[in-house]
Design a protein around this motif. Structure first.
Motif, short mmCIF file in Angstrom:
data_model
loop_
_atom_site.label_atom_id
_atom_site.label_comp_id
_atom_site.label_asym_id
_atom_site.label_seq_id
_atom_site.Cartn_x
_atom_site.Cartn_y
_atom_site.Cartn_z
N LEU A 259 46.38 39.73 -22.55
CA LEU A 259 47.53 41.19 -22.23
C LEU A 259 48.11 41.08 -21.42
CD1 LEU A 259 45.12 44.03 -24.81
CD2 LEU A 259 46.48 41.74 -25.75
N ARG A 260 47.98 41.21 -20.62
CA ARG A 260 49.33 41.40 -19.68
C ARG A 260 50.57 39.99 -19.63
NH1 ARG A 260 45.67 43.24 -15.42
NH2 ARG A 260 45.45 45.59 -15.94
N GLY B 83 62.02 43.07 -21.67
CA GLY B 83 62.45 45.07 -21.91
C GLY B 83 61.80 45.48 -20.62
N GLY B 84 60.96 45.01 -19.65
CA GLY B 84 60.49 46.09 -18.16
C GLY B 84 59.59 45.79 -18.28
N ARG B 85 58.61 47.11 -17.12
CA ARG B 85 57.23 47.61 -17.38
C ARG B 85 56.93 47.80 -18.49
NH1 ARG B 85 55.27 49.57 -11.48
NH2 ARG B 85 56.45 47.61 -11.07
N ARG B 86 57.78 49.28 -18.33
CA ARG B 86 58.12 50.86 -19.50
C ARG B 86 57.94 50.09 -20.42
NH1 ARG B 86 61.98 53.91 -22.46
NH2 ARG B 86 61.34 55.66 -22.57
N SER B 87 58.20 49.39 -20.97
CA SER B 87 58.44 48.77 -23.11
C SER B 87 57.31 48.33 -22.84
CB SER B 87 59.64 47.80 -22.98
OG SER B 87 59.66 46.19 -22.24
N SER B 88 56.69 47.75 -21.70
CA SER B 88 55.58 46.45 -21.85
C SER B 88 54.50 47.86 -22.07
CB SER B 88 54.92 45.13 -20.91
OG SER B 88 53.98 46.01 -19.38
N ALA B 89 54.07 48.68 -21.29
CA ALA B 89 53.32 50.03 -20.93
C ALA B 89 53.43 50.73 -22.66
CB ALA B 89 53.31 51.26 -20.33
N GLU B 90 54.82 50.57 -23.46
CA GLU B 90 54.95 50.87 -24.54
C GLU B 90 53.88 50.13 -25.74
OE1 GLU B 90 59.18 51.79 -25.31
OE2 GLU B 90 58.78 53.94 -24.16
N LEU C 48 51.68 47.65 -24.50
CA LEU C 48 50.16 47.85 -25.53
C LEU C 48 49.91 48.80 -25.08
CD1 LEU C 48 47.43 46.44 -23.17
CD2 LEU C 48 47.53 48.33 -20.94
N ALA C 49 50.24 50.03 -25.44
CA ALA C 49 49.72 51.11 -25.35
C ALA C 49 49.54 51.36 -27.97
CB ALA C 49 51.03 52.95 -25.99
N ARG C 50 51.02 50.42 -28.67
CA ARG C 50 50.89 49.81 -29.45
C ARG C 50 49.63 48.57 -29.85
NH1 ARG C 50 51.21 50.65 -33.87
NH2 ARG C 50 52.48 48.95 -36.16
N VAL C 51 49.65 48.00 -28.80
CA VAL C 51 48.69 47.55 -29.38
C VAL C 51 47.55 48.17 -29.51
CG1 VAL C 51 47.00 45.15 -28.38
CG2 VAL C 51 49.52 45.08 -28.81
N HIS C 52 46.78 48.83 -28.34
CA HIS C 52 45.52 49.46 -28.86
C HIS C 52 45.30 50.07 -29.88
CE1 HIS C 52 45.08 48.94 -23.76
NE2 HIS C 52 44.52 48.43 -24.39
N ARG D 137 48.29 39.70 -27.95
CA ARG D 137 49.13 39.10 -27.05
C ARG D 137 50.47 39.12 -26.88
NH1 ARG D 137 46.24 33.72 -24.34
NH2 ARG D 137 47.01 33.25 -26.31
N ALA D 138 50.48 38.38 -28.48
CA ALA D 138 51.57 38.01 -29.03
C ALA D 138 52.88 39.23 -29.58
CB ALA D 138 52.02 37.08 -29.77
N LEU D 139 51.51 40.35 -29.75
CA LEU D 139 52.93 41.59 -29.72
C LEU D 139 53.43 42.09 -28.52
CD1 LEU D 139 50.63 43.31 -32.18
CD2 LEU D 139 52.88 42.19 -32.63
N MET D 140 52.53 41.55 -26.85
CA MET D 140 52.64 42.30 -25.76
C MET D 140 54.33 41.70 -25.48
SD MET D 140 50.70 44.07 -24.75
CE MET D 140 51.28 44.44 -22.95
N ALA D 141 55.05 40.47 -26.53
CA ALA D 141 55.86 40.41 -25.58
C ALA D 141 57.01 40.94 -26.62
CB ALA D 141 56.04 38.05 -26.16
#
Ligand code: ATP
Length: 268
Positions: free
Chosen positions: A106-107, A115-122, A124-128, A157-161
């Motif tokens: 996923l990383r 979008g930077g670190r904040r949007s990647s945390a968001e 990840l939360a959405r993927v989970h 993984r695709a959604l993480m982008a």
């Protein structure tokens, strides 16, 4: 109708001397799910590769035509720039990194995001939220997941982008009906949250249930197109892609069978 966010115009593609697509024109309106149906070798994956600019990795090249996303040409961009523009492909065969953990897969998906670190945390939360299993199995090697779970990971993984348009290549391929239905439901959820989807499928029943419009590719050309309802009621689509038997032909066959002499069944 909303402005088409993806416009493929008169696209022709070759792999060396092999012509895989000829003059293909399709639209994916913003917010829509659009399906591309077709049998083996019809050119479905080639179409997605041409849009995601990954054709070159397979020895293919666009010979003519254009692809625009949100009125900007994708032609000439690198695959990474296409991801940054918001168009992300989930390739056929759930190509996860088998030796890496679920979390690292996923990383890796977030690497193309802008979008930077904040949007990647968001993200990840959405993927989970969409796939709770990917949180439970975060530290497990991806190669140990089942086929359906690997499909979830490939989509996650695709959604993480943070895609605005997701290109899905046969997500139901090789999955048991229950898992295929689960994946289809998730595609609907992803779309409801604002991501357009271009879905390539051999499973026409699933694709036509999900999509608003659809195209049928036959030997590299668009043979039919229309709303999903129109295509689902077309005799040709019913016969060739939905496995619905022509009723007159079936009645003739069954009359012929009834008239034939009874076969002797040999027992050991
Ligand atoms: P399937 O459902 O079986 O995956 P498809 O509709 O996705 O089929 P493509 O994989 O796009 O079809 O193939 C379209 C045509 O291009 C086929 O004739 C195929 O043999 C050819 N082709 C695909 N990839 C390559 C490649 N890397 N090199 C040469 N020819 C290729």
């Amino acid at each position: 109708m909303a402005a088409a966010s993806l416009e493929v115009r008169a696209l022709s593609v070759g792999y060396g001397p092999v012509r895989a697509l000829r003059d293909v024109t399709i639209d994916v309106p913003e917010g829509a799910i659009v399906a591309v149906l077709g049998g083996n070798g019809a050119g479905k994956s080639t179409l997605l590769r041409a849009i995601s600019r990954t054709l070159g990795f397979q020895g293919g090249h666009v010979t003519s035509g254009s692809v625009r996303f949100d009125d900007r040409p994708l032609d000439g961009l690198s695959a990474t720039r296409v991801v940054a523009a918001g168009v992300v492909q989930v390739p056929e065969g759930r190509q996860v990194f088998a030796r890496m953990t679920v979390a690292d897969n996923l990383r890796a998906g977030a690497l193309g995001a802008t979008g930077g670190r904040r949007s990647s945390a968001e993200a990840l939360a959405r993927v989970h939220e969409l796939f709770p299993l990917l949180a439970d199995r975060a530290h497990q090697r991806a190669g140990l997941l089942s086929g359906g779970e690997q499909q979830m990971l490939a989509m996650g993984r695709a959604l993480m982008a943070g895609p605005r348009l997701l290109l899905l290549d046969e997500p139901s391929l090789g999955l048991a009906p229950l898992m295929a239905a689960r994946i289809a439901e998730t595609v609907q959820e992803i779309n409801a949250a604002g991501t357009s989807v271009l879905l390539v499928e051999q499973n026409a029943a699933i694709a036509l249930r999900l999509a608003s419009t659809a195209y049928v590719l036959d030997v590299g050309e668009v043979a039919l197109s229309g709303t999903a309802d129109e295509l689902a009621s077309s005799d040709e689509v019913r016969r060739r892609y939905l496995g619905v038997v022509d009723e007159d032909a079936a009645a003739d066959a069954s009359r012929a069978q009834a008239a034939a002499p009874t076969l002797t069944r040999w027992s050991a």
